[in-house]
Design an enzyme around this catalytic site. Structure first.
Site, mmCIF file in Angstrom:
data_model
loop_
_atom_site.group_PDB
_atom_site.id
_atom_site.type_symbol
_atom_site.label_atom_id
_atom_site.label_comp_id
_atom_site.label_asym_id
_atom_site.label_seq_id
_atom_site.Cartn_x
_atom_site.Cartn_y
_atom_site.Cartn_z
ATOM 1 N N GLN A 68 0.848 -1.187 0.000
ATOM 2 C CA GLN A 68 0.000 0.000 0.000
ATOM 3 C C GLN A 68 0.886 1.240 0.000
ATOM 4 O O GLN A 68 1.727 1.398 0.891
ATOM 5 C CB GLN A 68 -0.867 -0.036 1.260
ATOM 6 N N GLY A 69 0.727 2.103 -0.974
ATOM 7 C CA GLY A 69 1.568 3.302 -1.076
ATOM 8 C C GLY A 69 0.767 4.573 -0.878
ATOM 9 O O GLY A 69 0.429 5.262 -1.841
ATOM 10 N N SER A 76 1.183 6.632 2.485
ATOM 11 C CA SER A 76 1.948 7.573 3.302
ATOM 12 C C SER A 76 3.150 8.121 2.542
ATOM 13 O O SER A 76 3.734 7.441 1.698
ATOM 14 C CB SER A 76 2.455 6.887 4.567
ATOM 15 N N SER A 103 4.198 -1.333 3.738
ATOM 16 C CA SER A 103 4.361 -2.714 4.232
ATOM 17 C C SER A 103 4.464 -3.691 3.072
ATOM 18 O O SER A 103 3.751 -3.555 2.076
ATOM 19 C CB SER A 103 3.160 -3.121 5.100
ATOM 20 N N GLU A 153 -9.951 -1.244 6.148
ATOM 21 C CA GLU A 153 -8.790 -1.383 7.019
ATOM 22 C C GLU A 153 -9.173 -1.151 8.473
ATOM 23 O O GLU A 153 -8.727 -1.850 9.371
ATOM 24 C CB GLU A 153 -7.725 -0.380 6.571
ATOM 25 N N ASN A 200 -4.789 6.225 16.317
ATOM 26 C CA ASN A 200 -5.968 6.216 17.173
ATOM 27 C C ASN A 200 -6.397 7.630 17.573
ATOM 28 O O ASN A 200 -7.580 7.856 17.846
ATOM 29 C CB ASN A 200 -5.715 5.335 18.400
ATOM 30 N N GLU A 201 -5.454 8.561 17.566
ATOM 31 C CA GLU A 201 -5.857 9.956 17.844
ATOM 32 C C GLU A 201 -6.766 10.449 16.712
ATOM 33 O O GLU A 201 -7.783 11.102 16.952
ATOM 34 C CB GLU A 201 -4.626 10.865 17.958
HETATM 35 C C1 LIG Z 1 3.821 -1.091 11.022
HETATM 36 C C2 LIG Z 1 3.317 -0.017 10.128
HETATM 37 C C3 LIG Z 1 2.909 -0.341 8.868
HETATM 38 C C4 LIG Z 1 2.499 0.644 7.994
HETATM 39 N N1 LIG Z 1 2.144 0.278 6.728
HETATM 40 C C5 LIG Z 1 1.817 1.252 5.843
HETATM 41 C C6 LIG Z 1 1.567 0.892 4.493
HETATM 42 O O1 LIG Z 1 1.617 -0.276 4.101
HETATM 43 N N2 LIG Z 1 1.280 1.872 3.623
HETATM 44 C C7 LIG Z 1 1.195 3.176 4.010
HETATM 45 O O2 LIG Z 1 0.907 4.019 3.171
HETATM 46 N N3 LIG Z 1 1.426 3.550 5.288
HETATM 47 C C8 LIG Z 1 1.746 2.615 6.207
HETATM 48 N N4 LIG Z 1 2.023 2.968 7.503
HETATM 49 C C9 LIG Z 1 2.035 4.380 7.860
HETATM 50 C C10 LIG Z 1 0.861 4.830 8.711
HETATM 51 O O3 LIG Z 1 -0.305 4.925 7.964
HETATM 52 C C11 LIG Z 1 1.269 6.176 9.326
HETATM 53 O O4 LIG Z 1 2.324 5.902 10.204
HETATM 54 C C12 LIG Z 1 0.158 6.850 10.057
HETATM 55 O O5 LIG Z 1 -0.836 7.301 9.193
HETATM 56 C C13 LIG Z 1 0.677 8.032 10.896
HETATM 57 O O6 LIG Z 1 1.479 8.885 10.161
HETATM 58 P P1 LIG Z 1 2.940 9.285 10.700
HETATM 59 O O7 LIG Z 1 3.649 8.059 11.043
HETATM 60 O O8 LIG Z 1 3.524 10.214 9.727
HETATM 61 O O9 LIG Z 1 2.693 10.046 12.064
HETATM 62 P P2 LIG Z 1 2.267 11.553 12.268
HETATM 63 O O10 LIG Z 1 1.095 11.879 11.423
HETATM 64 O O11 LIG Z 1 3.453 12.423 12.175
HETATM 65 O O12 LIG Z 1 1.772 11.504 13.756
HETATM 66 C C14 LIG Z 1 2.643 11.496 14.880
HETATM 67 C C15 LIG Z 1 1.796 11.608 16.131
HETATM 68 O O13 LIG Z 1 1.042 12.829 16.085
HETATM 69 C C16 LIG Z 1 -0.325 12.553 16.234
HETATM 70 N N5 LIG Z 1 -1.124 13.460 15.415
HETATM 71 C C17 LIG Z 1 -0.941 13.828 14.129
HETATM 72 N N6 LIG Z 1 -1.949 14.602 13.704
HETATM 73 C C18 LIG Z 1 -2.810 14.710 14.737
HETATM 74 C C19 LIG Z 1 -4.058 15.355 14.924
HETATM 75 N N7 LIG Z 1 -4.667 16.056 13.951
HETATM 76 N N8 LIG Z 1 -4.653 15.227 16.116
HETATM 77 C C20 LIG Z 1 -4.059 14.522 17.116
HETATM 78 N N9 LIG Z 1 -2.900 13.896 17.007
HETATM 79 C C21 LIG Z 1 -2.284 13.983 15.820
HETATM 80 C C22 LIG Z 1 -0.483 11.129 15.748
HETATM 81 O O14 LIG Z 1 -1.640 10.540 16.281
HETATM 82 C C23 LIG Z 1 0.788 10.488 16.250
HETATM 83 O O15 LIG Z 1 0.612 10.133 17.582
HETATM 84 C C24 LIG Z 1 2.441 2.001 8.405
HETATM 85 C C25 LIG Z 1 2.832 2.318 9.705
HETATM 86 C C26 LIG Z 1 3.263 1.340 10.557
HETATM 87 C C27 LIG Z 1 3.700 1.725 11.928
#
Ligand SMILES: Cc1cc2nc3c(=O)[nH]c(=O)nc-3n(C[C@H](O)[C@H](O)[C@H](O)COP(=O)(O)OP(=O)(O)OC[C@H]3O[C@@H](n4cnc5c(N)ncnc54)[C@H](O)[C@@H]3O)c2cc1C
Lengths: 387, 349
Positions: free
Chosen positions: A125-126, A128, A160, A243, A369-370
């Site tokens: 899945q692409g 992020s 992933s 999902e 979850n936020e």
């Molecule tokens: C094991 C794993 C597998 C994954 N697989 C994929 C995949 O296959 N394809 C893909 O595209 N992505 C994948 N992801 C990415 C995942 O979707 C993102 O990590 C997720 O959407 C959060 O984005 P971020 O990591 O940039 O965190 P950020 O968005 O930077 O967030 C960091 C923290 O800030 C909080 N935050 C951010 N915005 C807000 C808000 N508006 N209100 C409150 N809190 C906030 C978040 O809740 C988090 O606690 C994967 C992630 C993991 C850990």
């Protein structure tokens, strides 16, 4: 209200159980985040597919059995109870396939679904990007119109299964003047296309469970666009519903873990502190609640209800449940719980550590979850948006 | 597998809700100082609330717990002061004792008593095997009490009641003293053990259903308050800390509800796992309601901490009923002994 299984559901369960008993490998396969483990998991998918068990809810013409949602829930209960291998094809079969079935052309369905269901082509899945995590609409990777298709440029991350996988489904900005959710398009891209570079990223367990994927002028033909050009967000959100909601994490998974946890407490006897016994009971009760909530949802869906933002409640519940189950197991095991599966003393307990590390990601992926709490507050409870 | 209620069950709950909207407003609840309003109880009885689980030969509707669950949730949502949990549990137990013939004399009197209870003209209450006090004993015509492994029906007038005022004032609590010859034996031995189990399970189930309603209402009140209350120039409901508190309470209640319903199904169908299913339900409902109460108070700030706001009408109910009929810990203990000591994990057919 009738919470018993019908004779045909029981029969179906017995059939699944018998097949799994005869076919689930006695030893756990190596992690699918290694080259060898990936291949072995693909072999398992082929075995499942040969017996018609890999994608039971799909229409028969693409390799499924037209199974009902309830049959699928039963299948999953048996699958996890039997300790069957993790699904290396899960991004494809659970996340892309529902969108393909809904938005794909007949040619696309015929081209992509069968090899996906057989585990021959593993999808990543692409979505992020470095600047588009929770704020997914901030996507910058773009696609430019050229004769017969598009040229993709940019970067995806945390994808992933991309380290060893074959294809990627992703959203790219096709309208350079667009902002946020508009002007995005859903593409299907082979990871071996010229201009694609995949770099595995080691996760907390040290293995490249996800990857970053660079696109440098990658040509993608028109027939690899899913849904309408510019409607990628809409197509993508249908997948996100899957999902967060029912299809990615069925109750069977947590039910099996909760039962194993209860057995672990029993085995430890007086070695299990009363507080841990209490926490284990709580987690088991929650796994039970998740199962019942899902059955209730299934009944509602059969009665014609649509699931909307409530799927966010689901996602919070299962991800926190999974984390709690594994945390309690590690607490029960003490230092032994921190041994990796390779340690001679770990015996069968090494699985708890793997499961723990995996469970920690649940509250992050699929929308943190936020973000889910924001969705519940605003779309279910009707609270005002942030200023 | 079908998790839906019948049209009749929904309609009954809707009728109860409708009645309570008119006759059980917060003003009415506040005015019910004694904890019992005969007029309201009679009205509820007229639409069947007191007779659902009473066997037909005794003037009841011969229904079961599933017929009641949605309606009891509505009672919780209205903070109904009348002891719907205890009275229903008592009437069901007495009805069952008479049906099974496990009685020693006094049958005719009990038939009259039960018929009057079904009509809403007499109230029954029962001692919870988990609790030292009997609720609503002062309003009851008769009490179902357990002593040394046997169950008795005791006329209220033949029992000495010592009030034990509690945080939920309308839910009056009493220590009860009585002479054995003041009571009529209705079950002993195996039958009495079965009655104890049934009473405990039904009380826990129905208090769980009541708690779901109270919790739902606490969340609704808090959401609407959070939309109206302005601080820093905007509604407090736009602040994420407030949103997340409310979302968590909502999730807890939504996931407890099917578990309460399943417990009702297990009791009704005599499932082997009924004890454990009820305990899972009460543990979840108690915890969810406690969470909703804590969040509701926090979201309201100081006004929630007063008798001027209506909030306390629900808070006190939650504090009382989450502990009555076994608190969350007690019920988790019962789940644990089934799971861990008896190794009864598998729920799959
Ligand atoms: C094991 C794993 C597998 C994954 N697989 C994929 C995949 O296959 N394809 C893909 O595209 N992505 C994948 N992801 C990415 C995942 O979707 C993102 O990590 C997720 O959407 C959060 O984005 P971020 O990591 O940039 O965190 P950020 O968005 O930077 O967030 C960091 C923290 O800030 C909080 N935050 C951010 N915005 C807000 C808000 N508006 N209100 C409150 N809190 C906030 C978040 O809740 C988090 O606690 C994967 C992630 C993991 C850990």
């Amino acid at each position: 209200m009738d919470l018993s299984f019908t004779p045909s559901e029981r029969e179906f369960r017995a059939e699944v159980r018998a097949w799994l008993a005869a076919n689930v490998p006695p030893e756990p396969l190596p992690s699918f985040d290694t080259a060898e483990g990936f291949r072995r998991h693909q072999d398992w998918e082929a075995l499942l597919a040969d017996a018609g068990w890999s994608v039971i809810t799909w229409p028969t013409e693409y390799g499924g059995r037209d199974a009902s949602l309830m049959e699928w829930l039963v299948f999953e209960e048996e699958y996890y109870r039997a300790g069957a291998p993790a699904r290396v094809s899960q991004n494809g079969i659970f996340l892309l396939a529902p969108s393909l079935l809904e938005f794909g052309t007949e040619e696309q369905k015929r081209r992509f679904l069968p090899p996906m269901g057989r585990g021959e082509e593993i999808w990543a899945q692409g979505w992020s990007e470095p600047e588009a995590g929770s704020d997914l609409a901030n996507i910058r990777s773009r696609a430019e119109r050229v004769t017969g298709g598009w040229r993709l440029t940019g970067q995806k991350i945390w994808s992933s299964r991309a380290a060893f996988g074959h294809w990627l489904f992703g959203i790219f900005r096709t309208d350079p003047d667009s902002r946020r959710h508009r002007g995005l398009t859903y593409f299907l891209v082979p990871l071996d296309a010229p201009g694609v570079t995949v770099r595995g990223i080691p996760q907390l367990d040290g293995l490249p469970g996800f990857a970053e994927v660079f696109f440098d002028d990658v040509f993608v033909p028109d027939d690899q666009v899913l849904g309408e050009v510019g409607r990628g967000w809409y197509v993508a959100m249908s997948t996100t519903g899957s999902e967060r909601g029912l299809t990615l994490r069925s109750p069977g998974r947590f039910l099996a873990t909760a039962d194993r946890l209860a057995a672990l407490v029993s085995d430890l006897g007086d070695g299990a502190a009363p507080t841990l016994r209490d926490r284990a009971a709580q987690a088991w009760i929650d796994a039970d609640a998740y199962r019942l909530y899902t059955f209730h949802t299934e009944s509602r869906m059969r009665a014609g209800a649509q699931i909307g933002a409530e799927s966010s409640a689901n996602k919070i519940f299962w991800s926190e449940l999974d984390r709690a189950l594994h945390r309690i197991a590690l607490d029960l095991l003490g230092t032994r719980g921190t041994l990796t599966a390779q340690a001679p003393d770990a015996a069968e307990y090494g699985r708890w550590l793997d499961g723990f590390l995996f469970a920690l990601a649940g509250p992050i992926y699929g929308g943190t979850n936020e973000i889910q709490r924001n969705i519940i507050a605003e779309r279910v409870l009707g609270l005002p948006k942030e200023a | 597998m079908d998790f839906s209620f019948t049209v009749e069950q929904h309609d009954f709950a809707a009728a109860v809700a409708e009645l309570l909207r008119t006759h059980c407003t917060p003003e009415h609840v506040r005015a019910t100082k004694s904890g019992f309003d005969r007029d309201r109880w009679k009205r509820l009885a007229d639409i069947g609330m007191a007779s659902v689980c009473v066997p037909e030969p005794h003037g009841g509707l011969g229904g079961d717990d599933l017929d009641l669950l949605l309606a009891v949730e509505e009672c919780g949502s209205a903070a109904l002061p009348e002891p719907v949990v205890e009275s229903t549990t008592a009437a069901t137990a007495l009805g069952a004792a008479m049906e099974s013939g496990a009685r020693d004399g006094g049958h005719a009197d009990h038939a009259v008593l039960l018929a009057r209870a079904a009509e809403g003209d007499a109230l029954l209450t029962v001692s919870a095997p988990t609790d030292p006090y009997v609720a609503a004993a002062d309003h009851a015509a008769a009490l179902l009490l357990e002593r040394e492994g046997a169950w008795y029906v005791v006329d209220r007038d033949r029992a000495a009641l010592t009030p034990q005022p509690s945080v939920d004032a309308p839910r009056t609590l009493f220590t009860v003293e009585w002479d054995s010859d003041g009571g009529t034996l209705i079950a002993r031995g195996e039958a009495a053990r079965a009655m104890s189990a049934a009473v405990l399970n039904r009380g826990a189930l129905l208090s769980g259903a009541y708690l779901l309603g109270a919790a739902r209402r606490l969340i609704e009140m808090s959401v609407s308050y959070a939309k109206d209350r302005i601080q820093f120039g905007r509604p407090i409901g736009s602040f994420q800390a407030v949103k997340h508190h409310l979302a968590d309470a909502f999730v807890a209640v939504e996931f407890a509800r099917p578990q309460v319903w399943r417990a009702g199904y297990s009791l009704t169908s005599g499932a082997a796992t009924a004890d454990r299913d009820v305990s899972a339900a009460k543990a979840s409902a108690s915890a969810a309601a406690e969470r909703a109460a804590a969040v509701a108070l926090q979201v309201h700030g100081a006004i929630g901490y007063t008798h001027e706001s209506d909030l306390h009408l629900w808070l006190t109910k939650v504090w009382a009923l989450s502990r009555a009929w076994g608190n969350a810990e007690w019920h988790r203990g019962r789940v644990a002994s089934s799971l861990i000591d008896q190794r009864l994990t598998a729920r799959l057919p």
